[in-house]
Scaffold this active site. Structure first.
Site, PDB file in Angstrom:
ATOM      1  N   PHE A 124    -130.227  99.072  -6.692  1.00 32.69           N
ATOM      2  CA  PHE A 124    -129.854  97.676  -6.491  1.00 32.69           C
ATOM      3  C   PHE A 124    -130.077  96.943  -7.801  1.00 32.69           C
ATOM      4  O   PHE A 124    -131.183  96.947  -8.339  1.00 32.69           O
ATOM      5  CB  PHE A 124    -130.690  97.023  -5.373  1.00 32.69           C
ATOM      6  CG  PHE A 124    -130.221  95.632  -5.056  1.00 32.69           C
ATOM      7  CD1 PHE A 124    -129.168  95.421  -4.179  1.00 32.69           C
ATOM      8  CD2 PHE A 124    -130.801  94.536  -5.669  1.00 32.69           C
ATOM      9  CE1 PHE A 124    -128.698  94.138  -3.909  1.00 32.69           C
ATOM     10  CE2 PHE A 124    -130.338  93.243  -5.409  1.00 32.69           C
ATOM     11  CZ  PHE A 124    -129.294  93.051  -4.533  1.00 32.69           C
ATOM     12  N   ASP A 210    -134.233  98.824 -15.200  1.00 31.44           N
ATOM     13  CA  ASP A 210    -134.293  97.630 -14.366  1.00 31.44           C
ATOM     14  C   ASP A 210    -135.684  97.579 -13.735  1.00 31.44           C
ATOM     15  O   ASP A 210    -135.967  98.270 -12.763  1.00 31.44           O
ATOM     16  CB  ASP A 210    -133.189  97.692 -13.305  1.00 31.44           C
ATOM     17  CG  ASP A 210    -133.210  96.477 -12.380  1.00 31.44           C
ATOM     18  OD1 ASP A 210    -134.225  95.759 -12.351  1.00 31.44           O
ATOM     19  OD2 ASP A 210    -132.206  96.271 -11.663  1.00 31.44           O
ATOM     20  N   LYS A 239    -138.354  88.678 -10.828  1.00 29.46           N
ATOM     21  CA  LYS A 239    -139.258  88.485  -9.692  1.00 29.46           C
ATOM     22  C   LYS A 239    -140.658  87.934 -10.015  1.00 29.46           C
ATOM     23  O   LYS A 239    -140.896  86.746  -9.906  1.00 29.46           O
ATOM     24  CB  LYS A 239    -139.356  89.792  -8.915  1.00 29.46           C
ATOM     25  CG  LYS A 239    -138.052  90.127  -8.179  1.00 29.46           C
ATOM     26  CD  LYS A 239    -138.244  91.248  -7.226  1.00 29.46           C
ATOM     27  CE  LYS A 239    -136.966  91.648  -6.489  1.00 29.46           C
ATOM     28  NZ  LYS A 239    -136.613  90.763  -5.384  1.00 29.46           N
TER      29      LYS A 239
END
Ligand SMILES: Cc1ncc(COP(=O)(O)O)c(C=O)c1O
Length: 379
Positions: A124, A210, A239
């Protein structure tokens, strides 16, 4: 309801948080073991972050990237140091934007014809069109075809498939998560990332990691790649970086970062003082608290407790990014039963729940979460 219909129905409305606790509109308390999907790594309303935001809000919120500010460059220095040095940072506002920057940088670095990005199935990387194309979940692609071209996918852990996909003439970069987060907390086999690094080196292809979900202590190291002893060319973060304040970052080795020249990339809010002040305070607390060590220790306690629960078949992940594979109950039912009993977790796959609590979570909170989970598993 005036909000778009893009999220599933929301079962609870939260109005306040403190540390690992949340309260809903009716005053009911919850133990938050999801952390806003690995975002609030220092817990809710951390006083140092809250004070930094308030002070910055009274000082300077925003100018624009035509002018300099002082806070963002300080955060960039800290991130570069944590990442091993020798790099440059672009600030974005989210994980998808951090990855979008990485993809554009890879295309610019690769030059004409060398633009493709190889990522893994189950990954993702975001919801913008390019990051959706990089995301290895074909079902998420379908409603939005045609997506931008130049994205290839291989199975996680399959080095032969990676070997076949990484054609040095057209491939500029490999983009992978050290642990797939949204895909189910899937840890690749030991040594695989090192093999990918070797392939990238042989073929003059960038290794872009990532770390939007895994970065900043969550897995028990500052970055997920440190478990594998590899050195990436590009790393993306978001995040946890602002402990809830929207901020993302794309780090690249200086020689790679040099592919961008003024005008190649930008964003209005990226690196503005308010978000950067939150990140500066978050990183300072993270270093003072040695959050990687705390995640390792707390994660071990959580894994031990989860493994011992009837109804849990196995536990995977690292540090405080964990998934418990259930023996028989649908994960949605267990997450729902836990929420009813005041524990926030999520169903990361139909058969597994995910836990990503604050990295400052206490032993008592872990024990409390385990006993609520026990009830949820047995009802
Ligand atoms: C690994 C990874 N990359 C990128 C993203 C996208 O981040 P954002 O939702 O901030 O755009 C996510 C979000 O869950 C993620 O887990």
């Amino acid at each position: 309801m005036t909000l778009m219909n893009n999220y599933p129905p929301q079962p609870v409305t939260f109005v306040r948080g403190e540390g690992s606790r949340l309260w809903d509109v009716d005053g009911k308390a919850y133990l938050d073991f999801l952390g806003g999907l690995a975002v609030t790594s220092l817990g809710h309303a951390h006083p140092a972050v809250a004070d930094a935001i308030a002070e910055q809000a009274r000082t300077l919120l925003h100018v624009c990237n035509l002018y300099g500010t002082t806070v963002g460059p300080e955060v960039a220095e800290t991130l570069d140091r944590l990442l091993g040095g020798g790099g440059r940072i672009f600030f974005a506002n989210s994980g998808a934007e951090a990855n979008e920057c990485a993809i554009k940088l890879a295309r610019k670095w690769g030059g004409p014809g060398k633009y493709a990005v190889v990522s893994t199935y189950g990954s993702f990387h975001g919801r913008t069109l390019a990051t959706l194309a990089a995301t290895g979940q074909p079902a998420k692609h379908e409603p939005f075809q045609p997506l931008p071209e130049g994205f290839r996918h291989v199975a996680l852990g399959d080095i032969d498939a990676m070997d076949a996909a990484v054609d040095s003439k057209v491939v500029a970069a490999v983009l992978v998560e050290p642990i797939q987060g949204e895909g189910g907390v899937n840890v690749p086999p030991k040594g695989w990332l090192g093999e990918v690094r070797r392939l990238c080196d042989e073929r003059d292809v960038l290794l872009m990691l990532d770390e939007v979900q895994t970065g900043l202590g969550r897995t028990g190291e500052w970055f997920g790649f440190q478990h594998e002893g590899v050195q990436p060319d590009v790393v993306t973060l978001a995040k946890a970086l602002g402990n809830g304040m929207p901020i993302g970052a794309c780090w690249a080795r200086a020689e790679v970062a040099d592919a961008f020249v003024p005008g190649d990339h930008g964003t209005t809010f990226g690196g503005q003082p308010l978000a950067a002040a939150a990140a500066r305070a978050t990183l300072a607390v993270m270093e003072a608290e040695d959050v990687p060590a705390r995640a390792t220790r707390a994660g071990a306690r959580l894994v031990e407790g989860l493994t011992a629960r009837p109804g849990v078949a196995s536990v995977r992940g690292r540090g405080l990014l964990l998934a418990a594979e259930l023996t028989d109950k649908p994960s949605k039912d267990v997450a729902g039963a836990a929420l009813d009993r005041g524990l926030v977790i999520n169903a990361v796959t139909p058969t597994a729940i995910r836990l990503a609590p604050s990295l400052l979570v206490t032993d008592d909170e872990i024990d409390e979460a385990l006993s609520v989970l026990q009830e949820a598993l047995s009802c």
